[in-house]
Design an enzyme around this catalytic site. Structure first.
Site, PDB file in Angstrom:
ATOM      1  N   CYS A  19      -7.931  -3.556   7.140  1.00 24.33           N
ATOM      2  CA  CYS A  19      -7.694  -3.305   5.712  1.00 24.33           C
ATOM      3  C   CYS A  19      -7.356  -4.612   4.997  1.00 24.33           C
ATOM      4  O   CYS A  19      -6.734  -5.508   5.572  1.00 24.33           O
ATOM      5  CB  CYS A  19      -6.522  -2.351   5.500  1.00 24.33           C
ATOM      6  N   ASP A  20      -7.742  -4.674   3.752  1.00 27.23           N
ATOM      7  CA  ASP A  20      -7.283  -5.777   2.906  1.00 27.23           C
ATOM      8  C   ASP A  20      -7.192  -5.287   1.467  1.00 27.23           C
ATOM      9  O   ASP A  20      -8.007  -4.448   1.041  1.00 27.23           O
ATOM     10  CB  ASP A  20      -8.226  -6.977   2.980  1.00 27.23           C
TER      11      ASP A  20
END
EC number: 3.6.1.9
Length: 218
Positions: free
Chosen positions: A75-76
């Protein structure tokens, strides 16, 4: 099938646990600046998705050695908001001063929280399927007083999170609304993750832990 989160984020872990999944945490240690520099003028959504992919891929070898079957989620998140020279994508503020400047621009306005996710299905010692996507959620900010803002920045929380604010922590006092997926603002979008899991052939309910199933049936 194990669910591996390629992130040390307590907020992401909390969202998953509340949603019935106990993640195995394997921190990627990705050099985010190196990933950015490897891209040529990426659009904001391309950048967050590329970073999510890099984080997931960084732990593949370790996860494949540990588990016969697993899904890895990277995730970012970044905030697309007004800066001194127009709109810009921002991550974690590097200093308290930068957090204060950012909040002075965000207060009373809105920002787009961009979240990129990558899901890798691991089996037979390597990646057998993959899926990536992103989404955008509009965040409406309140107008904290100078005393409130000084106190908030002094906690150090804004320096640890993308955009310099949280929805589920102290920063939630200064967010007036969210248009879109709230879980993505916290750090991991449950709807997007469910879709990407389906893309790699994994139903999310098969990953729910036994305690969560009992709670739902009680």
């Amino acid at each position: 099938m194990r669910f591996v989160l390629a992130s040390a984020s307590p907020a992401r872990q909390s969202v998953l646990r509340a949603a019935g999944i106990e993640p195995v945490v394997r921190v990627s240690g990705v050099d985010e600046e190196a990933v950015r520099n490897s891209l040529t003028a990426p659009a904001p959504d391309e950048l967050v998705t590329a970073l999510a992919t890099a984080k997931a891929e960084a732990v593949v070898e370790q996860v494949a050695a540990e588990f016969e079957e697993a899904v890895i989620v990277g995730c970012d998140s970044m905030l697309w908001t007004r800066g001194p020279d127009g709109y810009e994508v921002v991550g974690k503020p590097p200093t308290p001063e930068s957090a204060a400047r950012r909040w002075s621009r965000m207060a009373g306005g809105t920002g787009e929280l961009l979240t990129g996710h990558t899901v890798l299905r691991v089996g037979s010692g390597g990646v057998v399927a993959r899926g990536s996507d992103h989404l955008s959620t509009t965040v409406r900010f309140g107008e904290p007083s100078q005393q409130e803002l000084d106190s908030y920045i002094a906690t150090g929380e804004p320096l640890r999170v993308a955009g310099g604010f949280t929805l589920d922590g102290l920063g939630g006092w200064f967010v007036t609304g969210v248009d879109g997926d709230p879980s993505s603002v916290i750090g991991i979008s449950l709807p997007l993750t469910r879709t990407l899991l389906a893309d790699v052939g994994v139903g999310v309910v098969s990953l729910w832990n036994h305690a969560a199933e009992e709670s739902c049936n009680s």
